[in-house]
Scaffold this active site. Structure first.
Site, PDB file in Angstrom:
ATOM      1  N   LYS A 258      -1.624   9.303   5.895  1.00  0.00           N
ATOM      2  CA  LYS A 258      -2.817  10.146   6.093  1.00  0.00           C
ATOM      3  C   LYS A 258      -3.548   9.863   7.397  1.00  0.00           C
ATOM      4  CE  LYS A 258      -5.990   7.229   3.485  1.00  0.00           C
ATOM      5  NZ  LYS A 258      -6.546   6.930   2.171  1.00  0.00           N
TER       6      LYS A 258
ATOM      7  N   ARG B 224     -15.775   3.925  -5.853  1.00  0.00           N
ATOM      8  CA  ARG B 224     -15.368   5.214  -5.313  1.00  0.00           C
ATOM      9  C   ARG B 224     -14.833   5.981  -6.518  1.00  0.00           C
ATOM     10  NH1 ARG B 224     -11.250   6.127  -0.261  1.00  0.00           N
ATOM     11  NH2 ARG B 224      -9.768   6.357  -1.955  1.00  0.00           N
TER      12      ARG B 224
HETATM   13  C1  LIG Z   1      -5.965   5.793   1.836  1.00  0.00           C
HETATM   14  C2  LIG Z   1      -5.539   5.442   0.472  1.00  0.00           C
HETATM   15  C3  LIG Z   1      -4.491   4.527   0.283  1.00  0.00           C
HETATM   16  C4  LIG Z   1      -3.794   3.819   1.432  1.00  0.00           C
HETATM   17  O1  LIG Z   1      -4.660   2.932   2.064  1.00  0.00           O
HETATM   18  P1  LIG Z   1      -4.141   1.912   3.195  1.00  0.00           P
HETATM   19  O2  LIG Z   1      -5.257   0.935   3.315  1.00  0.00           O
HETATM   20  O3  LIG Z   1      -3.900   2.694   4.419  1.00  0.00           O
HETATM   21  O4  LIG Z   1      -2.916   1.272   2.673  1.00  0.00           O
HETATM   22  C5  LIG Z   1      -4.115   4.256  -1.010  1.00  0.00           C
HETATM   23  N1  LIG Z   1      -4.725   4.845  -2.067  1.00  0.00           N
HETATM   24  C6  LIG Z   1      -5.734   5.729  -1.924  1.00  0.00           C
HETATM   25  C7  LIG Z   1      -6.349   6.342  -3.139  1.00  0.00           C
HETATM   26  C8  LIG Z   1      -6.171   6.059  -0.654  1.00  0.00           C
HETATM   27  O5  LIG Z   1      -7.179   6.943  -0.517  1.00  0.00           O
END
Ligand SMILES: *Cc1c(COP(=O)(O)O)cnc(C)c1O
Length: 354
Positions: A36, A131
């Site tokens: 992402k 969150r």
């Molecule tokens: C962004 C995100 C991740 C990945 O996070 P990283 O720190 O880049 O590994 C995993 N789970 C959720 C729900 C996220 O929003």
């Protein structure tokens, strides 16, 4: 090369994914790759898959659609709860989504029936980061409601820590998640295939072999993209830190005082900044700014270059102790997560795949 540029080294991403996925594999977990921060860039998705990612997850339907258009045909996971107005798109691009609202799951179920599909749902549980997720005491009743909808299948549960509240994933938090799994399985008389334990902030637990058995996967972006874990930002052993570099071009080199002259008020961002007096220094400006990078998330690769700050379009550097920096020089930086996100999102930054 058009500048500023974000240079993507796919061989390094592939390598990092291989390293992390084999660490997870040893503990019985699969790696779900999260592209992402680079908007689901197809070259990054491909590198993650070649490195052993078992699925691709993203918080935005647009990014999953981009991965699909780029030729990715494996499992897709939508990380952010689908918005009610976009459940049809969610079902079209994602095989699985992370959810905490029964109302949304009912809409997904309807959309899935209409599309003649079965959409998998992972119930998110909040273990303190505040969150997404239902409180632990509501997990069983929510799972029950979600599992009774035709068109969706309750695949499992998940947790996300260290994103909003900064709560660190610990063995106790993972055991609390496994307890929720046990409660759901015994109350509902079903088996959950997925226990999704977290993100790159779980890597210290993995590195210390403290992940309890029973967690089936981690959703990993940062650790494979930047080679760091997300609690202390320490390196993950064996991973490259420079799979991404940002290249910017110098447009001014002048010798100036290190403190502003005149009456000092707010800067462009409403802040009053104080400057240490280091005397007269050689300074450079690069054609890049907050629209392209986060000045606090840049590590210069050229020795002696120091980032002082940035306005929207100017990146200001101290180059007194650097080598021969002149107008037209191309300076390279390793981005932290914030700068990677900014560079990937900026229409002004050229994306260059190596
Ligand atoms: C962004 C995100 C991740 C990945 O996070 P990283 O720190 O880049 O590994 C995993 N789970 C959720 C729900 C996220 O929003």
């Amino acid at each position: 090369m058009k500048l500023p540029a974000l240079v993507i080294d796919t061989a390094k991403i592939r390598h990092n994914t291989r390293v992390v996925s084999s660490m997870l594999g040893e503990l019985g977990m699969r790696l779900v790759g999260v592209p992402k921060s680079v908007l689901g860039h197809p070259a990054v998705v491909k590198a993650m898959v070649e490195g052993g990612a078992a699925a691709i997850a993203d918080s935005r339907v647009e990014n999953l659609a981009r991965a699909r258009e780029g030729g990715y045909a494996g499992e897709t996971v939508l990380l952010r709860s689908p918005a009610p107005s976009r459940v049809d798109e969610a079902v079209a691009v994602a095989d699985v989504s992370l959810n905490s609202e029964v109302e949304v799951v009912r809409m997904l179920a309807k959309a899935a029936r209409k599309a003649n599909r079965t959409h998998k749902v992972v119930l998110m549980v909040d273990l303190g980061d505040l969150r997404e997720g239902v409180p632990v005491h509501k997990a069983v009743e929510t799972a029950k409601a979600m599992s009774s909808e035709d068109g969706v299948k309750l695949a499992g549960i998940g947790v996300n820590l260290a994103c909003y509240g900064g709560v660190i994933p610990t063995r106790e938090k993972m055991e609390a998640l496994l307890k929720v799994r046990d409660d759901i399985e015994s109350s509902l008389g079903l088996k959950l295939e997925t226990v999704s334990g977290g993100n790159s902030a779980n890597m210290p637990l993995v590195m210390n072999k403290e992940m309890p058995a029973g967690i089936t996967e981690l959703r990993i972006g940062e650790s494979v993209l930047l080679g760091t874990e997300a609690v202390h930002r320490s390196p993950v052993p064996g991973c490259y830190p420079d799979a991404f570099t940002i290249v910017a071009e110098v447009i001014e080199v002048q010798t100036k005082p290190s403190k502003p002259e005149g009456q000092v008020g707010q800067n462009a961002f409403g802040l009053v900044v104080t400057f240490p007096d280091r005397g007269i220094r050689k300074r450079a400006i690069c054609a890049a700014g907050r629209q392209d990078i986060d000045p606090d998330g840049l590590t210069p690769l050229e020795p002696g270059v120091q980032v002082l700050g940035a306005s929207s379009d100017h990146l200001i550097l101290d180059v007194q102790d650097a080598g021969d920096v002149k107008v037209g020089s191309m300076l390279r930086f390793i981005p932290a997560y914030s700068s990677l996100l900014q560079a990937a999102t900026s229409p002004f930054v050229e994306k260059v795949v190596r």
